[in-house]
Design an enzyme around this catalytic site. Structure first.
Site: not given
Length: 404
Positions: A65, A215
């Protein structure tokens, strides 16, 4: 002065240690590891000259991320085939761009209602600024072009399984050689915050591969173990091809590995959730509660902690615990523990937290409580990073000598 050419990676057998940098996910809290990395790189520059960059010293840089963004910033090449960003520039990037990635709706009653409604009808943010920024910055650079090996996880929601991007895979297969912009957008696509991302790769035979990604934090918010596993896999592949065998066991037991793992902070000591309140929650409360997203917070912290437990156990059980340095602050409270509150005040607060973290004593996770305990006699995090810089410099110089 440090050479501007890449040092031979440790799996070549020319180094004594495998060197790993791992950076957690955490949205705007990426400022915290950004501060630590700037300090580390400055110490390397004191040892080896102003041209020293982190990509010169780490065999693998892994990030999830926001950590994936930092990873790419450190390893993507500029027009001179040197890292696109110095570590000292990371925080400036966050301070400039995160307010536009996460535009604030204000603290008014109607702003809060609007935010709550957004989480019911779609992602909180449209991602357009982030996508445009990354495409402009990275263009058509691909995984195979990074200056050192990177490992960045995402999660394929069509296949319902993790998707791990790496420089090594990108070099081996065009179908795995994704654009860095697509990798960064994908690993940052946190559910409820940013939209999922899809793209397709192709090869010269007309084959294609499609990706439908969110993600990577849903699988590996702390990617340390992914980086270690990647090295082990590369060693195994090398051993199958060459007569010169690298000791896989020595790598995996911590003897021949230096791992720096940087967290983005957590709110463990705040204890803002409890069974008493959670037992009353329905779907909406798990997604949005008093400005937080409990289900995301819980998944991210659980993922990070499990990996830290595993890596800590690996190094502690083999009596090489000093080869693994994890720096994390589990005392965040209020807005500073959020992933998306990008106000000037909160961003500056995160800079201050990172700076103060340097002066805190080295801590190591307690395998019973999950909380970080001060390690007596090991000094501050700043002192530990100074020592880590010396080890990295020594390792790099050893490798460069072996290539002459």
């Amino acid at each position: 002065m440090v050479s501007t050419t890449s040092a031979p990676v440790s799996v070549s057998g020319k180094g004594k240690k495998f060197t790993v940098l791992s950076i957690d996910g955490g949205g705007v809290r990426g400022i915290i590891p950004g501060t630590l990395l700037a300090f580390l790189e400055s110490k390397l520059q004191e040892l080896d000259g102003p041209d020293a960059r982190l990509a010169d010293y780490f065999d693998v840089i892994s990030g999830t991320s926001t950590g994936g963004l930092v990873t790419t910033m450190l390893a993507a090449p500029n027009k001179d085939n040197r890292p696109m960003f110095a570590a000292k520039d990371i925080n400036d990037f966050y301070l400039q761009h995160t307010p536009k990635i996460f535009p604030q709706s204000g603290n008014s009653f109607f702003g809060s209602i609007s935010t709550w409604m957004d989480t019911l009808t779609g992602p909180k943010y449209d991602g357009k600024y982030l996508h445009s920024l990354l495409n402009s910055l990275l263009g058509d650079l691909t995984l195979s072009q990074t200056l050192t090996t990177i490992v960045v996880p995402a999660f394929d929601i069509k296949l319902v399984q993790p998707c791990i991007f790496s420089t090594s895979d990108g070099k081996e297969s065009s179908l795995k050689n994704a654009r860095l912009a697509d990798v960064c957008i994908s690993t940052s696509a946190a559910p409820t915050f940013l939209p999922a991302h899809s793209f397709t790769t192709s090869d010269d035979k007309g084959n294609t591969r499609s990706f439908d990604l969110i993600d990577g934090a849903v699988a590996a918010n702390n990617p340390s173990m992914l980086a270690i596993s990647h090295i082990t896999r590369e060693i195994a592949k090398k051993n199958n091809k060459e007569d010169e065998v690298v000791d896989e066991e020595a790598a995996m037991d911590g003897t021949s590995m230096l791992v720096l793992s940087l967290g983005t902070g957590a709110a463990k000591l705040e204890e803002k959730y409890s069974a008493a309140t959670a037992s009353q929650w329905g779907l909406i409360n798990w997604i949005f509660d008093n400005g937080s997203t409990p289900i995301i917070d819980i998944f991210a912290d659980a993922s990070s902690d499990v990996v830290d437990f595993l890596v800590s156990t690996l190094f502690q059980s083999r009596h090489h615990k000093k080869n693994y340095l994890r720096i994390q602050d589990d005392t965040l409270v209020g807005n500073e523990s959020s992933v998306d509150i990008a106000t000037t005040e909160n961003l500056q607060r995160l800079v201050d937290i990172g700076t103060k973290l340097l002066e805190k004593p080295v801590s190591r996770v307690d395998l019973e409580t999950g909380k970080y305990q001060i390690v007596e006699g090991e000094g501050t995090n700043a002192e530990a990073l100074v020592n880590f810089a010396k080890l990295l410099s020594k390792e790099r110089k050893s490798r460069l000598m072996n290539t002459k």
